[in-house]
Design an enzyme around this catalytic site. Structure first.
Site, PDB file in Angstrom:
ATOM      1  N   TRP A 181       0.837  -1.211   0.000  1.00  0.00           N
ATOM      2  CA  TRP A 181       0.000   0.000   0.000  1.00  0.00           C
ATOM      3  C   TRP A 181       0.867   1.254   0.000  1.00  0.00           C
ATOM      4  O   TRP A 181       0.595   2.204  -0.734  1.00  0.00           O
ATOM      5  CB  TRP A 181      -0.972  -0.010   1.179  1.00  0.00           C
ATOM      6  CG  TRP A 181      -1.917  -1.167   1.133  1.00  0.00           C
ATOM      7  CD1 TRP A 181      -2.059  -2.160   2.060  1.00  0.00           C
ATOM      8  CD2 TRP A 181      -2.853  -1.485   0.076  1.00  0.00           C
ATOM      9  NE1 TRP A 181      -3.018  -3.055   1.655  1.00  0.00           N
ATOM     10  CE2 TRP A 181      -3.520  -2.675   0.454  1.00  0.00           C
ATOM     11  CE3 TRP A 181      -3.183  -0.881  -1.137  1.00  0.00           C
ATOM     12  CZ2 TRP A 181      -4.498  -3.269  -0.349  1.00  0.00           C
ATOM     13  CZ3 TRP A 181      -4.160  -1.467  -1.936  1.00  0.00           C
ATOM     14  CH2 TRP A 181      -4.797  -2.639  -1.540  1.00  0.00           C
ATOM     15  N   ASP A 197      -1.815   6.825   6.491  1.00  0.00           N
ATOM     16  CA  ASP A 197      -2.819   5.878   6.002  1.00  0.00           C
ATOM     17  C   ASP A 197      -3.138   4.929   7.158  1.00  0.00           C
ATOM     18  O   ASP A 197      -2.331   4.075   7.504  1.00  0.00           O
ATOM     19  CB  ASP A 197      -2.254   5.109   4.797  1.00  0.00           C
ATOM     20  CG  ASP A 197      -3.207   4.020   4.289  1.00  0.00           C
ATOM     21  OD1 ASP A 197      -4.280   3.824   4.895  1.00  0.00           O
ATOM     22  OD2 ASP A 197      -2.863   3.370   3.272  1.00  0.00           O
ATOM     23  N   LYS A 231     -12.072  -1.812   6.425  1.00  0.00           N
ATOM     24  CA  LYS A 231     -11.283  -2.692   7.292  1.00  0.00           C
ATOM     25  C   LYS A 231     -11.835  -2.633   8.722  1.00  0.00           C
ATOM     26  O   LYS A 231     -12.186  -3.639   9.287  1.00  0.00           O
ATOM     27  CB  LYS A 231      -9.806  -2.305   7.277  1.00  0.00           C
ATOM     28  CG  LYS A 231      -9.182  -2.159   5.890  1.00  0.00           C
ATOM     29  CD  LYS A 231      -8.980  -3.485   5.198  1.00  0.00           C
ATOM     30  CE  LYS A 231      -8.550  -3.393   3.739  1.00  0.00           C
ATOM     31  NZ  LYS A 231      -7.542  -2.437   3.362  1.00  0.00           N
TER      32      LYS A 231
HETATM   33  C1  LIG Z   1      -6.913  -1.926   2.020  1.00  0.00           C
HETATM   34  C2  LIG Z   1      -5.918  -0.864   2.159  1.00  0.00           C
HETATM   35  C3  LIG Z   1      -5.781   0.162   1.197  1.00  0.00           C
HETATM   36  C4  LIG Z   1      -6.601   0.202  -0.077  1.00  0.00           C
HETATM   37  O1  LIG Z   1      -7.904   0.525   0.179  1.00  0.00           O
HETATM   38  P1  LIG Z   1      -8.966   0.715  -1.020  1.00  0.00           P
HETATM   39  O2  LIG Z   1     -10.120   1.304  -0.301  1.00  0.00           O
HETATM   40  O3  LIG Z   1      -9.225  -0.633  -1.592  1.00  0.00           O
HETATM   41  O4  LIG Z   1      -8.388   1.638  -2.013  1.00  0.00           O
HETATM   42  C5  LIG Z   1      -4.857   1.154   1.433  1.00  0.00           C
HETATM   43  N1  LIG Z   1      -4.085   1.149   2.525  1.00  0.00           N
HETATM   44  C6  LIG Z   1      -4.168   0.176   3.465  1.00  0.00           C
HETATM   45  C7  LIG Z   1      -3.278   0.224   4.661  1.00  0.00           C
HETATM   46  C8  LIG Z   1      -5.082  -0.856   3.303  1.00  0.00           C
HETATM   47  O5  LIG Z   1      -5.176  -1.824   4.222  1.00  0.00           O
END
Ligand SMILES: *Cc1c(COP(=O)(O)O)cnc(C)c1O
Length: 366
Positions: free
Chosen positions: A111, A178, A202
């Site tokens: 990511w 993030d 998540k």
């Molecule tokens: C799942 C995830 C993403 C991507 O998320 P999307 O909503 O599918 O774009 C980005 N960063 C982390 C840490 C993730 O776990």
């Protein structure tokens, strides 16, 4: 007819899915009801205006709850946007990286790498630390942070590898994080960050919306001509309704945040999450059949990754796991082995069920 709550609970699948992840049963029930009759309007949430006072109340409450749970002071704005966390990989540099400036990134996995890829398209980008040398199995530490960076981007929890930052860099450079896979799982001081973003699916709600909390004084400095939809200032001015927002994911995120608060908030869930993670890591370390894949001091409390000493026995373990309704424990395709995601809504009981299977497996095959 809507399936009753007791029917949902009777199914008893232990859901370790990495994302979209488990939601509280009562939230699913409330969400289902809102699809039929929202707020006693005799209308579905899906067929009313996002500018109705009923939905305005939803988004206002969601925004306020995010601020409360992050503990951010005045000066922060909270947005609920479409496009996933992946769109934020582009929006962050687009809004914060000056045309003559430099952005810093810590590369801790897939990511983070994707975030770096987008930033490089937009402007000068420097990777100041990386754990790629050991397949992202640890969190880089003690790196130098150049003081001239427009911002430093980090990933608090690396969903695929199972590593988590236990503390955040201390720096005068604006921090961007993030937090997609560990938001609201533990105490953080939101005021330490210029911008936090998290895809909802998540730990906060369903797929379809991404929460962005941003300190407003960081915006409007890039010298770039901005596309409206990608401009945080336009989105703030529009109250996340410059266009029609993802109404249902926002509503279900609100229900999930209310569930969290009602049960005792971050203080409560942090303890629960620590207990769940300790229970599973203790078993991984004790059990002669399994081995953890990450540096111990960087182990994630959200995504627990482990492999088998004898991978040829994986089908046997999978069979045992299936018998007791364990779901979603296969590792990410890039890592293999196993990954148990212990998001907020997963009860300790499910972790205990996994531990029991690991013990039964050891008895049978060691
Ligand atoms: C799942 C995830 C993403 C991507 O998320 P999307 O909503 O599918 O774009 C980005 N960063 C982390 C840490 C993730 O776990």
């Amino acid at each position: 007819m809507i399936q009753s709550k007791s029917t949902i609970e009777m199914t008893k699948v232990h859901n370790f899915s990495a994302g979209p992840g488990i939601l509280p049963a009562e939230v699913l029930q409330q969400a289902a009801e809102a699809c039929i009759n929202f707020d006693n309007l005799n209308l579905s949430l899906l067929e009313i205006s996002h500018r109705s006072k009923n939905f305005e109340a939803v988004i206002a409450e969601a925004r306020a709850l995010v601020k409360e749970l992050l503990g951010v002071k005045d000066g922060y704005e909270v947005l609920f946007l479409g496009g996933g966390a992946s769109l934020q990989f582009a929006m962050v540099p687009y809004n914060l990286l000056r045309t003559e400036g430099t952005a810093g990134y810590v590369n801790t996995g897939v990511w983070a790498s994707k975030a770096i890829k987008e930033a490089k398209i937009i402007g000068n980008t420097q990777v100041i630390a990386s754990s790629e040398d050991k397949k992202f199995t640890y969190i880089p530490k003690n790196y130098e942070i150049p003081a001239n960076l427009d911002y430093l981007h980090i990933t608090s929890n690396n969903t695929i590898y199972g590593t988590q930052m236990k503390s955040f860099p201390k720096t005068s450079v604006p921090l961007v994080c993030d937090m997609s896979s560990d938001i609201f799982s533990r105490k953080v001081n939101g005021n330490d960050f210029a911008l936090i973003y998290a895809g909802a699916q998540k730990n906060m709600g369903p797929a379809g919306t991404t929460m962005v909390a941003v300190r407003e004084d960081c915006l409007g400095k890039t010298g770039r001509k901005m596309l409206s939809m990608l401009d945080y200032q336009v989105q703030i001015k529009g109250g996340s309704m410059y266009n029609t927002p993802p109404v249902f994911p926002i509503y279900v995120s609100l229900l999930t945040l209310k569930w969290l608060k009602k049960n005792g908030g971050i203080e409560w869930i942090e303890k629960v999450n620590q207990q769940k993670a300790a229970t599973l890591y203790n078993e991984i370390d004790r059990n002669s059949m399994f081995i953890g894949t990450t540096a111990k001091e960087d182990r994630s409390n959200m995504n627990v990754t482990f492999v088998m000493h004898k991978p040829e026995l994986e089908p046997e373990f999978d069979k045992l796991a299936k018998e007791v309704n364990l779901s979603g424990i296969r590792g990410h395709r890039d890592v293999g082995g196993y990954r148990a995601s212990l998001y907020n809504a997963l009860p300790l009981e499910s972790v205990n069920a996994l531990v029991e299977v690991m013990q039964a497996f050891e008895k049978k095959f060691a």
